[in-house]
Every structure is written in structure tokens, then in C-alpha cells.
Design an enzyme around this catalytic site. Structure first.
Site, PDB file in Angstrom:
ATOM      1  N   LYS A  46     -11.438  16.768   7.270  1.00 42.77           N
ATOM      2  CA  LYS A  46      -9.981  16.993   7.239  1.00 42.77           C
ATOM      3  C   LYS A  46      -9.154  15.884   7.880  1.00 42.77           C
ATOM      4  O   LYS A  46      -7.997  16.105   8.261  1.00 42.77           O
ATOM      5  CB  LYS A  46      -9.595  18.357   7.860  1.00 42.77           C
ATOM      6  CG  LYS A  46     -10.393  19.530   7.409  1.00 42.77           C
ATOM      7  CD  LYS A  46     -10.749  19.563   5.953  1.00 42.77           C
ATOM      8  CE  LYS A  46      -9.613  19.871   5.026  1.00 42.77           C
ATOM      9  NZ  LYS A  46     -10.123  19.899   3.610  1.00 42.77           N
ATOM     10  N   HIS A 107     -19.161  12.879   5.918  1.00 43.24           N
ATOM     11  CA  HIS A 107     -18.586  13.329   7.187  1.00 43.24           C
ATOM     12  C   HIS A 107     -19.601  13.165   8.321  1.00 43.24           C
ATOM     13  O   HIS A 107     -19.344  13.621   9.448  1.00 43.24           O
ATOM     14  CB  HIS A 107     -18.198  14.810   7.115  1.00 43.24           C
ATOM     15  CG  HIS A 107     -17.033  15.116   6.215  1.00 43.24           C
ATOM     16  ND1 HIS A 107     -15.923  14.312   6.127  1.00 43.24           N
ATOM     17  CD2 HIS A 107     -16.795  16.167   5.386  1.00 43.24           C
ATOM     18  CE1 HIS A 107     -15.070  14.858   5.268  1.00 43.24           C
ATOM     19  NE2 HIS A 107     -15.581  15.967   4.806  1.00 43.24           N
ATOM     20  N   SER A 137      -5.796  21.582  10.257  1.00 39.95           N
ATOM     21  CA  SER A 137      -6.174  21.420   8.855  1.00 39.95           C
ATOM     22  C   SER A 137      -7.545  22.046   8.595  1.00 39.95           C
ATOM     23  O   SER A 137      -7.753  22.740   7.588  1.00 39.95           O
ATOM     24  CB  SER A 137      -6.177  19.928   8.509  1.00 39.95           C
ATOM     25  OG  SER A 137      -6.532  19.744   7.166  1.00 39.95           O
TER      26      SER A 137
HETATM   27  S1  PPS Z   1     -12.169  17.011   3.382  1.00 34.27           S
HETATM   28  O1  PPS Z   1     -12.405  18.378   2.829  1.00 34.27           O
HETATM   29  O2  PPS Z   1     -12.732  16.878   4.717  1.00 34.27           O
HETATM   30  O3  PPS Z   1     -12.591  15.949   2.495  1.00 34.27           O
HETATM   31  O4  PPS Z   1     -10.576  16.966   3.555  1.00 34.27           O
HETATM   32  P1  PPS Z   1      -9.727  15.645   3.791  1.00 34.27           P
HETATM   33  O5  PPS Z   1      -9.389  15.065   2.487  1.00 34.27           O
HETATM   34  O6  PPS Z   1     -10.381  14.779   4.809  1.00 34.27           O
HETATM   35  O7  PPS Z   1      -8.430  16.195   4.495  1.00 34.27           O
HETATM   36  C1  PPS Z   1      -7.504  17.041   3.860  1.00 34.27           C
HETATM   37  C2  PPS Z   1      -6.204  16.857   4.595  1.00 34.27           C
HETATM   38  O8  PPS Z   1      -5.613  15.606   4.196  1.00 34.27           O
HETATM   39  C3  PPS Z   1      -4.353  15.875   3.619  1.00 34.27           C
HETATM   40  N1  PPS Z   1      -4.022  14.931   2.547  1.00 34.27           N
HETATM   41  C4  PPS Z   1      -2.931  14.159   2.561  1.00 34.27           C
HETATM   42  N2  PPS Z   1      -1.987  13.971   3.504  1.00 34.27           N
HETATM   43  C5  PPS Z   1      -0.970  13.113   3.205  1.00 34.27           C
HETATM   44  N3  PPS Z   1      -0.867  12.444   2.031  1.00 34.27           N
HETATM   45  C6  PPS Z   1      -1.809  12.601   1.069  1.00 34.27           C
HETATM   46  N4  PPS Z   1      -1.695  11.943  -0.073  1.00 34.27           N
HETATM   47  C7  PPS Z   1      -2.900  13.483   1.327  1.00 34.27           C
HETATM   48  N5  PPS Z   1      -3.977  13.864   0.613  1.00 34.27           N
HETATM   49  C8  PPS Z   1      -4.657  14.754   1.381  1.00 34.27           C
HETATM   50  C9  PPS Z   1      -4.475  17.291   3.099  1.00 34.27           C
HETATM   51  O9  PPS Z   1      -3.233  17.855   2.791  1.00 34.27           O
HETATM   52  C10 PPS Z   1      -5.193  17.946   4.271  1.00 34.27           C
HETATM   53  O10 PPS Z   1      -4.357  18.055   5.425  1.00 34.27           O
HETATM   54  P2  PPS Z   1      -3.449  19.324   5.753  1.00 34.27           P
HETATM   55  O11 PPS Z   1      -2.854  19.032   7.103  1.00 34.27           O
HETATM   56  O12 PPS Z   1      -4.351  20.513   5.791  1.00 34.27           O
HETATM   57  O13 PPS Z   1      -2.417  19.408   4.703  1.00 34.27           O
END
Ligand code: PPS
Length: 294
Positions: A46, A107, A137
Site C-alpha cells: 500500500k 513486497h 490504506s
Molecule cells: S498494493 O496492493 O500493495 O499493490 O497497493 P499499492 O498500489 O501499493 O497502494 C495502493 C494505494 O496507492 C494509491 N494510489 C494512488 N495514489 C495517488 N495517485 C495514484 N495515481 C495512485 N494509484 C494508487 C491507492 O489509492 C492506495 O492508497 P489509498 O490511500 O488507500 O487510496
């Protein structure tokens, strides 16, 4: 009636809690073979993995949106250690069918990254996110991802995060492990907050690191295509392909909020104070410039 996934439990590899399905098939991770051209994207869960994956794929495809929409994220850039009863979601199964250069998500903390990546001198992009937003998150994700263990109530969840008891272990060890090795290995260490603040600047840094030239125009297009709003609408980047028997979207969206500072809506003043004290202790020997607000 829909059959919902059964929530997994955690087992350990070298003291790191991982989903039991990953531990059962750990030999496949250990014996995985990387090639020098492969690029590894490593994060604590996340921290912004999917965002950086989309940016990297667009950079490697010179901003060609059509190419980047060729398949969903986990097919374009498989998740190394992920093994599920559904083989179409298993990372190594996809990776074995791909030719290098491959972009690979993990991860795993640095000590569990298979040695093959270091022997092949692969480049690694690491993304870190401030722990308060990261745990918020993760909490929402564990509510919606029905393969993950039951998250339970928020206060207990936060406690588990601080003790390193969630899947993939301690956030502190994770961010510090890659930080300490970044000069010795080819690791580009990025922060979620920096990308949010100035995506173009970070896109240029990533492009330089992977040896690609991107013009200002392409860079600006990539920034536009990877905003939270754009990715949320993009079926190849928003995990809408995962059935809702696994991702329960009534509980949360995968692309949920995408903000810096959402932790303020979740941490009580007491939790914030306790967390702050714990954070200072845990980070005392390794000061990494995290920002909790921008
Ligand atoms: S995972 O399942 O571990 O692969 O998830 P991961 O992609 O690492 O994290 C998901 C969070 O990243 C946010 N996210 C973004 N934030 C800003 N801009 C963009 N383009 C974007 N894409 C993914 C996503 O919304 C999750 O965070 P939260 O705070 O839950 O919204």
C-alpha cells in the site's frame, strides 16, 4: 449465490509473516531466476506500488497509452511472490511466460529478495510512503481483499502494524532495509509524497534511472495518465478485473483516496501521540525524511 474467497492466514519465512499460500510455494520464489534486464519494483504493501508500476510501464513505452492498456497491471508486471488458488493470479506463472526485460512487483523485505536479483545486478525501484497513511490504506485494503487475514477493529490493527505483525512484516524494517542498501545496490528510493507533490520531477528521475529519455511533453502526458482520477477510470490500472468475490468493493475501492494526510481522519489524538513516540524510537538509528503532510 456468489462464492466468496476464504481469508488466508499468516505463516512465517525467516520470521517474516506472509500469506500461508505464499509460504507453501516459497520454493518457487527461492528458485526464481532473474535476468540483468529485469526491473524490480519493491514496496511495503500500500505504499503506491500500482502507481509506480503504471508510471514505469508508460516510461518504458514512451508514453504510449495504448501499449500500457495491453493488459491489467498484474499481467503486465507480475507480483513475484503472489500465489493463489487461481493460477492466473500467480506471479511466477506469468513471469515464466515472459521474456526479459520484465518489470516485477514485490513486497518482500530486502532480506527475502531472492539472491538472483542481486547476482544479476538488477535495478530496483523502491517506493516508501509515510507510515500513517500507509497503515490507513492497508487497513482499508484488508477489509476489501478477502484473501488477506481479517483486519479486525482499527485500534488493534494499528497495534499490529506497529508490532510488525501484518503481512510482509514490519514497516520499519522494510523501509530501513532498502534505505541502508540503496548506495551499495542499484536502488532508486522514492517517496509517495514526492510523487504526489511533483509527479513530473519524479517521472524524470525514474526515466533517468531506467535509462530512458522522455521529453517534457511525454513526461507531462505520463503525469496526466497516472493521476489518481485517471488511473481510477482505467480498467487496466484499477484492478477492476479482480472479481468482487476477492475484492469486495462494498468495503473499499482499490484506488480508494490517493491522498497524503488521510491518516488525520483515522488516528485519534491518543493514537497519534503513541504512534509518534514509537516512531521516534524505531527510526532513531535511521533517519529517513518521511513527510506526513505536504
Ligand atoms: S498494493 O496492493 O500493495 O499493490 O497497493 P499499492 O498500489 O501499493 O497502494 C495502493 C494505494 O496507492 C494509491 N494510489 C494512488 N495514489 C495517488 N495517485 C495514484 N495515481 C495512485 N494509484 C494508487 C491507492 O489509492 C492506495 O492508497 P489509498 O490511500 O488507500 O487510496
Amino acid at each position: 449465490m456468489k462464492e466468496w474467497a476464504t481469508r488466508g492466514s499468516l505463516k512465517e519465512v525467516q520470521g517474516i509473516p506472509l500469506l500461508e499460500s505464499i509460504v507453501t510455494h516459497w520454493k518457487r520464489v527461492e528458485t526464481f531466476r532473474a535476468f540483468p534486464e529485469d526491473l524490480l519494483i519493491a514496496t511495503y504493501p500500500k505504499a503506491g506500488t500500482t502507481w509506480i508500476q503504471e508510471i514505469v510501464d508508460l516510461i518504458l513505452n514512451r508514453g504510449d497509452a495504448g501499449r500500457a492498456r495491453r493488459a491489467p497491471t498484474h499481467v503486465r508486471m507480475p507480483f513475484l511472490e503472489m500465489t493463489t488458488p487461481n493460477p492466473t493470479l500467480s506471479g511466477i506463472t506469468h513471469l515464466e511466460q515472459m521474456e526479459p526485460p520484465r518489470v516485477i512487483k514485490t513486497h518482500l523485505p530486502i532480506q527475502l529478495i531472492p539472491n538472483t536479483f542481486w547476482e544479476a545486478r538488477c535495478k530496483v525501484i523502491y517506493v516508501a510512503r509515510n507510515p500513517k497513511d500507509n497503515v490507513v490504506s492497508y487497513f482499508h485494503f484488508d477489509q476489501m481483499n478477502l484473501v488477506q487475514p481479517e483486519p479486525g477493529p482499527w485500534s488493534q490493527y494499528l497495534d499490529k502494524f506497529m508490532r510488525g505483525q501484518l503481512g510482509w512484516g514490519s514497516w520499519y524494517d522494510h523501509v530501513q532495509g532498502f534505505w541502508r542498501e540503496k548506495e551499495k545496490k542499484q536502488i532508486l528510493y522514492l517517496f509517495y509524497e514526492d510523487i504526489k507533490e511533483n509527479p513530473e520531477r519524479e517521472i524524470h528521475r525514474i526515466a533517468d534511472f531506467v535509462g530512458q529519455q522522455v521529453s517534457e511533453e511525454i513526461c507531462s502526458n505520463i503525469a496526466q495518465m497516472t493521476t489518481f482520477a485517471a488511473m481510477r477510470e482505467n480498467p487496466m490500472a484499477n484492478y477492476s478485473c479482480i472479481p468482487d468475490t476477492i475484492f469486495n468493493r462494498q468495503a473499499s475501492e482499490f484506488l480508494r483516496k490517493g491522498e497524503v494526510g488521510d491518516w488525520q481522519n483515522h488516528f485519534s489524538p491518543e493514537e497519534n501521540a503513541t504512534f509518534g513516540e514509537h516512531y521516534s524510537k524505531m527510526m532513531a538509528d535511521c533517519s529517513i525524511p518521511f513527510r506526513f503532510l505536504i
